[in-house]
Design a protein around this motif. Structure first.
Motif, PDB file in Angstrom:
ATOM      1  N   MET A  10     109.597  44.014  50.848  1.00 13.46           N
ATOM      2  CA  MET A  10     108.536  44.795  50.697  1.00 13.46           C
ATOM      3  C   MET A  10     108.593  45.941  50.217  1.00 13.46           C
ATOM      4  N   ASN A  11     109.867  46.159  49.488  1.00  8.38           N
ATOM      5  CA  ASN A  11     110.163  47.415  48.610  1.00  8.38           C
ATOM      6  C   ASN A  11     109.721  46.864  47.402  1.00  8.38           C
ATOM      7  N   THR A  12     109.482  45.381  47.241  1.00 10.45           N
ATOM      8  CA  THR A  12     109.383  45.192  45.684  1.00 10.45           C
ATOM      9  C   THR A  12     107.846  44.890  45.749  1.00 10.45           C
ATOM     10  N   ALA A  13     106.796  45.334  46.647  1.00 10.27           N
ATOM     11  CA  ALA A  13     105.430  45.291  46.662  1.00 10.27           C
ATOM     12  C   ALA A  13     104.870  46.404  45.482  1.00 10.27           C
ATOM     13  N   ARG A  14     103.899  46.320  45.018  1.00 13.11           N
ATOM     14  CA  ARG A  14     103.320  47.313  44.063  1.00 13.11           C
ATOM     15  C   ARG A  14     102.873  48.340  45.251  1.00 13.11           C
ATOM     16  N   PHE A  15     102.332  47.936  46.198  1.00 12.16           N
ATOM     17  CA  PHE A  15     101.862  48.874  47.468  1.00 12.16           C
ATOM     18  C   PHE A  15     101.859  48.338  48.630  1.00 12.16           C
ATOM     19  N   VAL A  16     102.069  48.941  49.799  1.00 17.15           N
ATOM     20  CA  VAL A  16     102.087  48.614  50.986  1.00 17.15           C
ATOM     21  C   VAL A  16     100.952  49.661  51.614  1.00 17.15           C
ATOM     22  N   PHE A  17      99.940  48.998  51.977  1.00 19.86           N
ATOM     23  CA  PHE A  17      98.768  49.873  52.896  1.00 19.86           C
ATOM     24  C   PHE A  17      98.991  49.311  54.366  1.00 19.86           C
ATOM     25  N   PHE A  18      99.271  50.577  55.299  1.00 19.56           N
ATOM     26  CA  PHE A  18      99.214  50.384  56.790  1.00 19.56           C
ATOM     27  C   PHE A  18      98.032  50.625  57.473  1.00 19.56           C
ATOM     28  N   ARG A  19      97.782  49.822  58.321  1.00 18.69           N
ATOM     29  CA  ARG A  19      96.372  50.226  58.920  1.00 18.69           C
ATOM     30  C   ARG A  19      96.338  51.187  60.132  1.00 18.69           C
ATOM     31  N   ASP A  20      97.674  51.919  60.318  1.00 17.83           N
ATOM     32  CA  ASP A  20      97.740  52.956  61.335  1.00 17.83           C
ATOM     33  C   ASP A  20      98.844  53.688  61.002  1.00 17.83           C
ATOM     34  N   SER A  21      98.933  55.097  61.255  1.00 17.77           N
ATOM     35  CA  SER A  21      99.838  55.977  60.717  1.00 17.77           C
ATOM     36  C   SER A  21     101.289  55.745  61.461  1.00 17.77           C
ATOM     37  N   VAL A  22     101.183  55.047  62.736  1.00 19.08           N
ATOM     38  CA  VAL A  22     102.428  54.918  63.458  1.00 19.08           C
ATOM     39  C   VAL A  22     103.187  53.957  62.623  1.00 19.08           C
ATOM     40  N   SER A  23     102.490  52.872  62.176  1.00 22.03           N
ATOM     41  CA  SER A  23     103.199  51.666  61.428  1.00 22.03           C
ATOM     42  C   SER A  23     103.989  52.268  60.007  1.00 22.03           C
ATOM     43  N   LEU A  24     103.172  53.487  59.422  1.00 27.04           N
ATOM     44  CA  LEU A  24     103.612  54.071  58.180  1.00 27.04           C
ATOM     45  C   LEU A  24     104.706  54.774  58.564  1.00 27.04           C
ATOM     46  N   GLN A  25     104.817  55.595  59.547  1.00 26.57           N
ATOM     47  CA  GLN A  25     105.912  56.302  59.773  1.00 26.57           C
ATOM     48  C   GLN A  25     107.075  55.411  60.295  1.00 26.57           C
ATOM     49  N   THR A  26     107.080  54.434  60.930  1.00 26.43           N
ATOM     50  CA  THR A  26     107.884  53.407  61.342  1.00 26.43           C
ATOM     51  C   THR A  26     108.578  52.871  60.212  1.00 26.43           C
ATOM     52  N   ALA A  27     107.768  52.369  59.321  1.00 23.92           N
ATOM     53  CA  ALA A  27     108.299  52.009  58.043  1.00 23.92           C
ATOM     54  C   ALA A  27     109.324  52.817  57.139  1.00 23.92           C
ATOM     55  N   LYS A  28     108.809  54.094  57.050  1.00 21.37           N
ATOM     56  CA  LYS A  28     109.595  55.207  56.595  1.00 21.37           C
ATOM     57  C   LYS A  28     110.930  55.366  57.122  1.00 21.37           C
ATOM     58  N   LYS A  29     110.885  55.486  58.493  1.00 20.07           N
ATOM     59  CA  LYS A  29     112.190  55.687  59.240  1.00 20.07           C
ATOM     60  C   LYS A  29     113.069  54.391  59.144  1.00 20.07           C
ATOM     61  N   LEU A  30     112.504  53.240  58.915  1.00 15.66           N
ATOM     62  CA  LEU A  30     113.396  52.218  58.821  1.00 15.66           C
ATOM     63  C   LEU A  30     113.852  51.945  57.446  1.00 15.66           C
ATOM     64  N   GLY A  31     113.439  52.839  56.352  1.00 17.77           N
ATOM     65  CA  GLY A  31     114.124  52.910  55.076  1.00 17.77           C
ATOM     66  C   GLY A  31     113.077  52.028  54.091  1.00 17.77           C
ATOM     67  N   MET A  32     111.742  51.670  54.376  1.00 16.26           N
ATOM     68  CA  MET A  32     111.123  51.309  53.467  1.00 16.26           C
ATOM     69  C   MET A  32     110.680  52.132  52.209  1.00 16.26           C
ATOM     70  N   LYS A  33     110.817  51.704  50.931  1.00 10.35           N
ATOM     71  CA  LYS A  33     110.652  52.684  50.055  1.00 10.35           C
ATOM     72  C   LYS A  33     109.743  51.955  48.959  1.00 10.35           C
TER      73      LYS A  33
END
Length: 431
Positions: free
Chosen positions: A167-190
């Motif tokens: 997923m880090n190689t995607a040009r973008f990742v749009f999350f449909r809820d902010s909890v998902s976005l924060q979870t992704a960041k916490k787990l190291g998605m960049k």
């Protein structure tokens, strides 16, 4: 002399922008004012037993049509994608091409149409959904061609952490809820762009008025004089929907449903009783998935008072998403324990309350993200269950305030939709 000077200026411009190489002018149609043609493969259409899952695809297609009209879109659908859904989609998007087929991990496929679409595409777009549903397909397609990809409007949890590197190689990742976005960041998605991007179903706009009007007339439901109610169990009983033997995991789900079904539906029944007692509205019990006709009868219709039952209409059969939307549009509002019917309602100007619980993942929190905090009730919390009927009555009996809330939520959704599509346009070289 003037004409010669103009030609020289144009050639100088082309040279400085890299469009003349080795003495040759490379045709770039968008330089001359014509539209640049781009091809997008949309990987979507997850299952057909839930009108919410069906709504994802036409919703994203509507956004692509609105914001990237120059794009040729091929829908790469799951093999279970039905003829009924395809007819609905192609009726709304007559230029749409739909393909199905498997791809191997190494990127090879025996499906000629799929191979051609993948090879000719400029971009792969993973559609909105409960997770990075088709991660393996997108990874295989990228392995085959090296083309860029993006992920649109998904929920993400730590159960998907094994996909973070890809997923880090995607040009973008749009999350449909902010909890998902924060979870992704916490787990190291960049990934380069990681933002809130509304569920694709917000843009679903296909209607089927004829059967909807017929059903309403046959059941004495008048426009603006009824509310819609959708029940559900904690775990969707797919074993019943597909008529399959229970797995050990599903046996646990049966127990969970049995243990909590009365707790979860009591607030809904209280809301129904109060609607009947305190308003002149009727209530339509309707489904979002194929199991909920039975649930509605068991947990609502058979358990409310005889007086309330006189003004409650139970829909005994499933419907397609377009007929459902045509019905919701004629209601005064929707409440219950599902997510995508409320999404379609808000997207089309109808007030809707969400009751959520842990088993539905974090997707319900998108109501907070679009400013509808007052219309989100956590059924894992007793105080929220006790306040639920009050919330439903307030939504239905104060239409002016409810309309204001819907418009404010729509504004947030539309701004984010526009921004996410502008991001895709940039990735396609159109901005």
């Amino acid at each position: 002399m003037k004409e010669k000077s103009q030609n020289k200026t144009r050639r100088d411009f082309l040279r400085t922008t890299g469009l003349i190489t080795a003495g040759l002018m490379i045709p770039r149609p968008w330089v001359y004012g014509a539209e640049k043609k781009v091809k997008i493969v949309l990987r979507s259409s997850w299952q057909m037993v839930n009108i919410g899952d069906i709504a994802h695809t036409p919703g994203v297609l509507a956004l692509l049509e609105k914001y990237i009209p120059e794009a040729e879109v091929v829908l790469w659908a799951t093999n279970t994608h039905s003829e009924e859904a395809a007819k609905m989609e192609c009726g709304r998007f007559p230029k749409l091409k739909i393909i199905k087929g498997y791809i191997k991990e190494n990127g090879s496929t025996k499906i000629t149409e799929l191979a051609k679409a993948l090879d000719e595409a400029d971009f792969y777009l993973h559609g909105s959904g409960p997770s990075f549903v088709a991660a393996k397909d997108i990874k295989a397609a990228v392995k085959r061609t090296g083309k860029p990809f993006g992920i649109y409007g998904i929920t993400f949890s730590d159960e998907q952490s094994s996909w973070i590197d890809f997923m880090n190689t995607a040009r973008f990742v749009f999350f449909r809820d902010s909890v998902s976005l924060q979870t992704a960041k916490k787990l190291g998605m960049k990934a380069p762009i990681m933002e809130f991007g509304p569920d694709g179903a917000f843009a679903f706009d296909i209607r089927n008025d004829e059967p909807a009007l017929r059903f309403l007339k046959e059941n004495g439901l008048q426009k603006g004089k009824f509310a819609c109610l959708i029940p559900r169990y904690r775990k969707t009983p797919y074993w019943k929907i597909h008529n399959r033997p229970l797995t050990p995991k599903q046996e646990i789900s049966v127990g969970l449903n049995a243990r909590l079904k009365d707790q979860d539906h009591l607030p809904l029944r209280e809301a129904v009783e109060r609607i009947i007692k305190e308003t002149d509205l009727k209530v339509l019990l309707c489904p979002e998935d194929m199991s909920q006709m039975e649930i509605g009868k068991e947990m609502i219709l058979d358990k409310i008072s005889p007086e309330a039952r006189k003004r409650v209409v139970w829909r005994p059969n499933f419907w397609m998403t377009d007929e459902a939307l045509s019905t919701y549009l004629r209601s005064s509002g929707l409440f219950g324990l599902e997510m995508h019917s409320p999404i379609m309602c808000i997207g089309n100007g109808i007030p809707a309350i969400v009751g959520r619980f842990e088993q539905q993942t974090s997707k319900g929190y998108m109501w907070n993200d679009i400013g509808l905090n007052d219309w989100l009730f956590d059924f894992d919390q007793e105080p929220d269950r006790k306040k639920y009927a009050d919330g439903v009555l307030k939504m239905l009996t104060d239409p002016e305030e409810s309309h204001r809330k819907v418009l404010a939520a729509q504004k947030i959704v539309h701004e984010r939709q526009k921004s996410t599509m502008q991001t895709l346009r940039k990735e396609l070289g159109l901005e």
